[in-house]
Design a protein around this motif. Structure first.
Motif, short mmCIF file in Angstrom:
data_model
loop_
_atom_site.label_atom_id
_atom_site.label_comp_id
_atom_site.label_asym_id
_atom_site.label_seq_id
_atom_site.Cartn_x
_atom_site.Cartn_y
_atom_site.Cartn_z
N PHE A 150 0.83 -1.22 0.00
CA PHE A 150 0.00 0.00 0.00
C PHE A 150 0.86 1.26 0.00
O PHE A 150 0.50 2.26 -0.62
N LEU A 151 1.98 1.21 0.70
CA LEU A 151 2.87 2.39 0.77
C LEU A 151 3.43 2.72 -0.63
O LEU A 151 3.50 3.89 -1.00
N ALA A 152 3.80 1.68 -1.40
CA ALA A 152 4.30 1.91 -2.77
C ALA A 152 3.21 2.56 -3.61
O ALA A 152 3.45 3.51 -4.37
N PHE A 153 1.97 2.08 -3.43
CA PHE A 153 0.84 2.62 -4.18
C PHE A 153 0.57 4.07 -3.77
O PHE A 153 0.31 4.93 -4.61
N LEU A 154 0.67 4.34 -2.46
CA LEU A 154 0.46 5.70 -1.94
C LEU A 154 1.51 6.66 -2.53
O LEU A 154 1.17 7.78 -2.92
N SER A 155 2.75 6.22 -2.61
CA SER A 155 3.82 7.06 -3.16
C SER A 155 3.60 7.35 -4.64
O SER A 155 3.83 8.46 -5.12
N PHE A 156 3.12 6.32 -5.37
CA PHE A 156 2.79 6.51 -6.79
C PHE A 156 1.68 7.57 -6.92
O PHE A 156 1.75 8.47 -7.75
N LEU A 157 0.65 7.46 -6.06
CA LEU A 157 -0.47 8.42 -6.11
C LEU A 157 -0.02 9.83 -5.74
O LEU A 157 -0.49 10.81 -6.33
#
Length: 310
Positions: A61-68
């Motif tokens: 989720f953290l990787a996805f949050l950083s992408f967003l």
């Protein structure tokens, strides 16, 4: 598509009418944007290329949050930086509507991912024995899918009623981006019903998820009493990072959308904070307080230097 509108472009007044402040803002915001993209991409690359981290739902989720965060920042900041060096700042009707859609789309997806991260922490701390069976790959991908679908639905509703507004003359927006309340002020119609719709779609969205997050972190804190002091310290450190990011995100969101339309003097500053600074602060909050993340970044860095030396 906007047959009742005679406006083809909007004029943005920007951050400030003071040329000196604009020059200074240009340098600061450009540096912040570069740091945001680099910082968030380092997190994404580190997690994607670290199998141990990618297997953990929290880091997934953290990787996805950083992408967003990179996406949110890229929707607003490059145009803002370009406008800071132009005397006349304009945006076409189509680009304005695209910006409204994209800002709300990525923000809604991000808000939902923050809720998923809170649920992940709740399961990890309150149901540790069932953690791997509950937070399996399928659920993680489902939550990401729900976030995308929810973001799309939210921003589609937003853009549909924004396109209903007739713009018949005034086209000067006292802002540096296109957003709902600045646009409502220019509409040649009574906008009271639209204000209620904005509150129902954006304001309530912020408040409901914020309350969900407060409750979930409250339950986590309550259940920590049964943990050892070491377990408690580790859990509080992780949750502390999450709560900080949630506060960065939701307090400005509620300030902007969950209120009457009367403009408040620091509205532009709140937007600068949410769209320019928050995407930079998120990677800092998550990585500087996280030994696993720092070690993984070091490992990736060593691998890259070895490859480049060959």
């Amino acid at each position: 598509m906007h047959n009742q509108s005679f406006v083809n472009e909007f004029v943005l007044l920007g951050l400030s009418q003071n040329p000196l402040i604009e020059k200074l803002s240009f340098v600061i915001i450009l540096l912040v944007y570069i740091a945001t993209v680099v910082g968030n991409m380092i997190i994404v690359v580190t997690i994607v290329y670290s199998p141990a981290l990618l297997a953990s739902p929290m880091y997934f989720f953290l990787a996805f949050l950083s992408f967003l965060d990179t996406c949110v920042s890229s929707v607003v900041t490059p145009k803002m930086i370009a406008d800071l060096v132009h005397e006349r700042k304009t945006i076409s009707f189509e680009c304005c509507m695209t910006q409204v859609f994209a800002v709300h789309f990525f923000a809604a997806v991000e808000v939902t991912i923050l809720a998923a991260m809170a649920y992940d922490r709740y399961v990890a701390i309150c149901k540790p024995l069932h953690y791997s069976s509950i937070m399996n790959r399928r659920l993680c991908f489902t939550l990401v899918g729900v976030a995308w679908a929810g973001g799309f639905l939210h921003s589609t509703i937003q853009i549909i009623f924004t396109l209903q507004l007739p713009f018949c003359g005034p086209n000067v927006i006292d802002h540096f981006i296109c957003d709902l309340f600045p646009l409502l002020k220019l509409a040649c119609t009574d906008t009271h019903i639209f204000v209620i719709l904005v509150f129902a779609n954006s304001g309530s969205f912020c408040i409901i998820i914020f309350c969900f997050l407060l409750v979930s972190y409250g339950v986590i804190l309550f259940s920590l009493r049964a943990h050892s002091s070491e377990g408690r310290r580790k859990a509080l450190s992780t949750c502390g990072s999450h709560v900080t990011v949630v506060a960065f995100y939701f307090i400005p969101c509620i300030l902007i959308y969950a209120r009457p339309t009367s403009p408040f003097s620091f509205e532009k500053n709140v937007f600068v904070f949410t769209d320019v600074l928050t995407p930079l602060l998120n990677p800092m909050v998550y990585t500087f307080r996280n030994k696993e993340m720092i070690n993984a970044i070091r490992k990736i860095w060593k691998m890259l230097t070895v490859v480049s030396d060959k």
